[in-house]
Design a protein around this motif. Sequence first.
Motif, PDB file in Angstrom:
ATOM      1  N   LEU A 138      23.512   3.906   8.049  1.00 18.31           N
ATOM      2  CA  LEU A 138      22.577   2.811   8.326  1.00 18.31           C
ATOM      3  C   LEU A 138      21.536   3.258   9.354  1.00 18.31           C
ATOM      4  N   ALA A 139      20.282   3.309   8.919  1.00 22.42           N
ATOM      5  CA  ALA A 139      19.164   3.654   9.798  1.00 22.42           C
ATOM      6  C   ALA A 139      18.776   2.410  10.604  1.00 22.42           C
ATOM      7  N   PRO A 140      18.011   2.577  11.694  1.00 20.82           N
ATOM      8  CA  PRO A 140      17.572   1.408  12.465  1.00 20.82           C
ATOM      9  C   PRO A 140      16.913   0.332  11.586  1.00 20.82           C
ATOM     10  N   ALA A 141      16.112   0.758  10.607  1.00 20.25           N
ATOM     11  CA  ALA A 141      15.466  -0.245   9.737  1.00 20.25           C
ATOM     12  C   ALA A 141      16.502  -1.027   8.936  1.00 20.25           C
ATOM     13  N   ASP A 142      17.587  -0.352   8.531  1.00 21.57           N
ATOM     14  CA  ASP A 142      18.655  -1.046   7.786  1.00 21.57           C
ATOM     15  C   ASP A 142      19.325  -2.085   8.681  1.00 21.57           C
ATOM     16  N   LEU A 143      19.556  -1.714   9.942  1.00 20.82           N
ATOM     17  CA  LEU A 143      20.229  -2.652  10.855  1.00 20.82           C
ATOM     18  C   LEU A 143      19.370  -3.892  11.072  1.00 20.82           C
ATOM     19  N   LEU A 144      18.068  -3.671  11.299  1.00 24.14           N
ATOM     20  CA  LEU A 144      17.199  -4.835  11.530  1.00 24.14           C
ATOM     21  C   LEU A 144      17.115  -5.687  10.262  1.00 24.14           C
ATOM     22  N   HIS A 145      17.088  -5.030   9.103  1.00 26.03           N
ATOM     23  CA  HIS A 145      17.048  -5.784   7.845  1.00 26.03           C
ATOM     24  C   HIS A 145      18.302  -6.626   7.693  1.00 26.03           C
ATOM     25  N   LEU A 146      19.471  -6.002   7.896  1.00 25.91           N
ATOM     26  CA  LEU A 146      20.737  -6.752   7.753  1.00 25.91           C
ATOM     27  C   LEU A 146      20.783  -7.960   8.683  1.00 25.91           C
ATOM     28  N   ALA A 147      20.205  -7.798   9.879  1.00 21.63           N
ATOM     29  CA  ALA A 147      20.276  -8.854  10.894  1.00 21.63           C
ATOM     30  C   ALA A 147      19.242  -9.963  10.692  1.00 21.63           C
ATOM     31  N   THR A 148      18.256  -9.716   9.822  1.00 21.23           N
ATOM     32  CA  THR A 148      17.155 -10.691   9.684  1.00 21.23           C
ATOM     33  C   THR A 148      16.884 -11.011   8.209  1.00 21.23           C
ATOM     34  N   ARG A 149      16.168 -10.101   7.552  1.00 17.94           N
ATOM     35  CA  ARG A 149      15.707 -10.351   6.178  1.00 17.94           C
ATOM     36  C   ARG A 149      16.878 -10.539   5.193  1.00 17.94           C
ATOM     37  N   SER A 150      17.905  -9.692   5.300  1.00 20.18           N
ATOM     38  CA  SER A 150      19.052  -9.803   4.376  1.00 20.18           C
ATOM     39  C   SER A 150      19.702 -11.178   4.528  1.00 20.18           C
ATOM     40  N   GLY A 151      19.796 -11.657   5.770  1.00 17.65           N
ATOM     41  CA  GLY A 151      20.404 -12.967   6.025  1.00 17.65           C
ATOM     42  C   GLY A 151      19.563 -14.075   5.417  1.00 17.65           C
TER      43      GLY A 151
ATOM     44  N   PRO B 165      11.929 -10.778  14.172  1.00 21.53           N
ATOM     45  CA  PRO B 165      12.207 -12.058  13.504  1.00 21.53           C
ATOM     46  C   PRO B 165      13.487 -12.661  14.091  1.00 21.53           C
ATOM     47  N   GLY B 166      13.667 -13.962  14.002  1.00 18.22           N
ATOM     48  CA  GLY B 166      14.905 -14.600  14.439  1.00 18.22           C
ATOM     49  C   GLY B 166      16.088 -13.999  13.700  1.00 18.22           C
ATOM     50  N   LEU B 167      17.227 -13.906  14.381  1.00 22.56           N
ATOM     51  CA  LEU B 167      18.421 -13.308  13.773  1.00 22.56           C
ATOM     52  C   LEU B 167      19.122 -14.344  12.884  1.00 22.56           C
ATOM     53  N   VAL B 168      19.789 -13.854  11.857  1.00 19.18           N
ATOM     54  CA  VAL B 168      20.453 -14.748  10.894  1.00 19.18           C
ATOM     55  C   VAL B 168      21.949 -14.426  10.865  1.00 19.18           C
ATOM     56  N   ASP B 169      22.765 -15.434  11.129  1.00 21.50           N
ATOM     57  CA  ASP B 169      24.224 -15.299  11.128  1.00 21.50           C
ATOM     58  C   ASP B 169      24.748 -16.027   9.896  1.00 21.50           C
ATOM     59  N   THR B 170      25.321 -15.283   8.949  1.00 22.51           N
ATOM     60  CA  THR B 170      25.720 -15.916   7.681  1.00 22.51           C
ATOM     61  C   THR B 170      27.195 -16.332   7.656  1.00 22.51           C
ATOM     62  N   HIS B 171      27.870 -16.183   8.809  1.00 24.33           N
ATOM     63  CA  HIS B 171      29.264 -16.674   8.839  1.00 24.33           C
ATOM     64  C   HIS B 171      29.740 -16.811  10.278  1.00 24.33           C
ATOM     65  N   VAL B 172      29.868 -18.041  10.742  1.00 28.60           N
ATOM     66  CA  VAL B 172      30.291 -18.286  12.126  1.00 28.60           C
ATOM     67  C   VAL B 172      30.988 -19.648  12.155  1.00 28.60           C
ATOM     68  N   HIS B 173      32.113 -19.727  12.914  1.00 32.76           N
ATOM     69  CA  HIS B 173      32.920 -20.959  12.939  1.00 32.76           C
ATOM     70  C   HIS B 173      32.592 -21.789  14.175  1.00 32.76           C
TER      71      HIS B 173
END
Length: 445
Positions: free
Chosen positions: A342-355, A64-72
């Motif tokens: 953090l397992a690989p699934a956690d990392l991908l979740h944080l980078a996509t779905r969590s965002g 999935p596309g990556l989600v950045d929730t804080h960037v200046h």
Amino acid sequence: MTIYLSTVIDTPGAFGEAERVRSAEDCALVVDDGVIVARLDAAEAADRFPEHEVVDLRDGILFPGLVDTHVHFPQVRAIGGLGMPLLEWLERCALPEEVRLSDVDYARAVAGDFVRGLVDAGTTTALVFGSHFPDAVDALFATASEVGVRVTSGLVVSDRILPEQLLVTPERAASASAALADRWHGEGRLRYAVTPRFSLSASDDMLAACGGVADDLWFTSHVNENPTEIVEVGRLFPEADRYVDTYDRHGLLDERSVLAHNVHPTAAELGVLSERGTAVAHCPTSNFSLGSGLFPLREHLEAGVRVALGSDVGAGTGFSILQEGLQAYFGQRLLGPEGRPLAPADLLHLATRSGAEALGLAETVGDLSVGREFDAIWVRPPGGGTLRRLVDSAVDADDAVAKIFAVAGPSDIAAVWVGGDRVSGATSESTRGSMTEATPKRRTN
Ligand code: GUN
Ligand code: ZN
């Protein structure tokens, strides 16, 4: 309709729910008008959709596309100012650069660099800290709209402590924010976020004025990043119960609010964030670079606070949300038994779905299920390189994801789509054809 054939890896569901990623080899995503309308194996797709255009991406992996929730946005040209804690870095690196955006031509050039930096790194959705200058914020929205990336952003407002050129009165902050919100909120993939810089540079009157701007908008700011900053906020707001309360007292915290950092929260503050449904943007490279501290992820999760990732460019060292995931993993390792492994699934979740969840877009993006818009990145490391070998020899999909987080950079992201529109990279003519020509390369699981 277009059919994308690839190995598709994502993490539907809640954070921590599944131990492993969802992976499908030879998977066909059928995309109509930007939306995934069917997800099936390639052989079945060849039967059901023989004449439709096919983009054959089986030489790589779709995330999935990556989600950045804080960037200046105004800090692209300030990346790499190493060796200072937060307040010194702001004074010496970030704020002098931000003043330069008073020149609208300069701001337009920076907006171009910024949006390109985002999409080339695979970021398809971002909550962006804007500029202190309305024309610069217009330039950002206009560029984001041209490129097609999903951006939520706003005018950064402050009325004390910063260089004079960056200050406005609360009245002016409210009227300029409302005018920009009128122009951009809900335009295509764009939304508006009310954005006081942080309580250190925003008086109580300024935060009250922010609370008075329309409440269907988003809200973002910084919180609890650095011990000196926290002590100073305590001194400036003697009537507030801690830092989080400086925002909460003005009704600024709800499920449409995202606060960056929160490296040093109290248990009571986590309770407030959880109750309000406010999300936290965890920005690991920034926290390490400024020496802000190790993020208490376990405490956030146990308190029920939603967490996603932010690059925090330019205190953060680049646009890659994959890199932020890796550094989040390192930070939790360093916390030892107090860390959250953090397992690989956690990392991908944080980078996509969590965002996507933090930004209220969980129904629209964040995984590659039927019904979501086709926001995707094609991870395809160059042949002959280290990452290609690592991915080709991975024992399973989780192992491949681990390798990608460990090693991948923007040059390994060969193409990026938002809502079915390609916004970065190329898919060569040889990847395009019809379903009848696309014989499955491998057997589907
Ligand atoms: N707090 C207030 N402004 C900033 C900023 O630009 N970067 C970071 N990391 N923290 C801040
Ligand atoms: Zn920041």
